[in-house]
Design an enzyme around this catalytic site. Sequence first.
Site, PDB file in Angstrom:
ATOM      1  N   HIS A  71       1.639  29.368 -11.145  1.00 22.62           N
ATOM      2  CA  HIS A  71       1.328  28.178 -11.794  1.00 22.62           C
ATOM      3  C   HIS A  71      -0.029  27.736 -12.248  1.00 22.62           C
ATOM      4  O   HIS A  71      -0.444  26.876 -12.139  1.00 22.62           O
ATOM      5  CB  HIS A  71       1.940  27.171 -11.105  1.00 22.62           C
ATOM      6  CG  HIS A  71       3.439  27.235 -10.824  1.00 22.62           C
ATOM      7  ND1 HIS A  71       4.411  27.266 -11.698  1.00 22.62           N
ATOM      8  CD2 HIS A  71       3.843  27.391  -9.460  1.00 22.62           C
ATOM      9  CE1 HIS A  71       5.566  27.563 -11.050  1.00 22.62           C
ATOM     10  NE2 HIS A  71       5.367  27.449  -9.567  1.00 22.62           N
ATOM     11  N   SER A  86       9.982  25.449  -8.356  1.00 20.03           N
ATOM     12  CA  SER A  86       9.350  26.620  -8.820  1.00 20.03           C
ATOM     13  C   SER A  86      10.555  27.842  -9.017  1.00 20.03           C
ATOM     14  O   SER A  86      11.462  27.592 -10.090  1.00 20.03           O
ATOM     15  CB  SER A  86       8.420  27.353  -7.929  1.00 20.03           C
ATOM     16  OG  SER A  86       7.655  28.458  -8.475  1.00 20.03           O
TER      17      SER A  86
END
Length: 242
Positions: free
Chosen positions: A140, A29
């Site tokens: 996300h 991430s």
Amino acid sequence: ALYVTSLAGWEAMQVDGGWPVPEYVAGHSLGEISALAAAGSITFSDGLALVRRRGELMKEAGQRLPGAMAAILALDYEKVGEYCAQAQEATGRPVQVANDNCPGQIVISGDRFALERATTLAKEAGARKVVILPITIAAHSALMASSTADFGKAVDSTAFKDPSIPVIGNVSGRPLASPAAIRTELKAQLTAPVQWTRSMRYLLDEGVDTFVETGPGDVLLGLMRRIDRKVNRVKLMESINT
């Protein structure tokens, strides 16, 4: 803080000596930007600015469209994806897989009502545990879509170079070989799943047998243990201290 400490670890690794140059780097991430900085694709200061802008925009998106995230244990990626699709169809609200962390640990993200429906389906299917994360930002997921244009502008205005070490992308699970590929990856990452299992299995297929975590913890090493118990896992901070 994660960006800075991860790169502090990376710098300590260079100063310490005795460490071979890695064949690959990867970050989970936000850590993908740390990996790009470590590979020399982006300067430390430009990476820091990009991380800050990313955080600001994700916070704003979360305030406009609050959501939720949940970790689901002991179900596979495909099944969890099916339950998200069923929940989305039943509620008319978005929910999707956000992180494929390792076999048996999938994180989902989206509208809270749809997420609750998806977690109910997961429990009925035999999930060992469902943990609602203490967060209102649906990272996300489609709820971040309102941030993609502004983040895209930030990415486009940032100078990138070809990485000196191959960087494995979160979305593609493959090396990012050019500035154009890096920009496409970073823009997609806000709303696309982190394909961590796929990324690590790519490295295993390439013959990588030692994984070093440069950040402040050992979360990624724990995930790697679930992906392949046979590989060497090294916590950098402990190795340097000893």
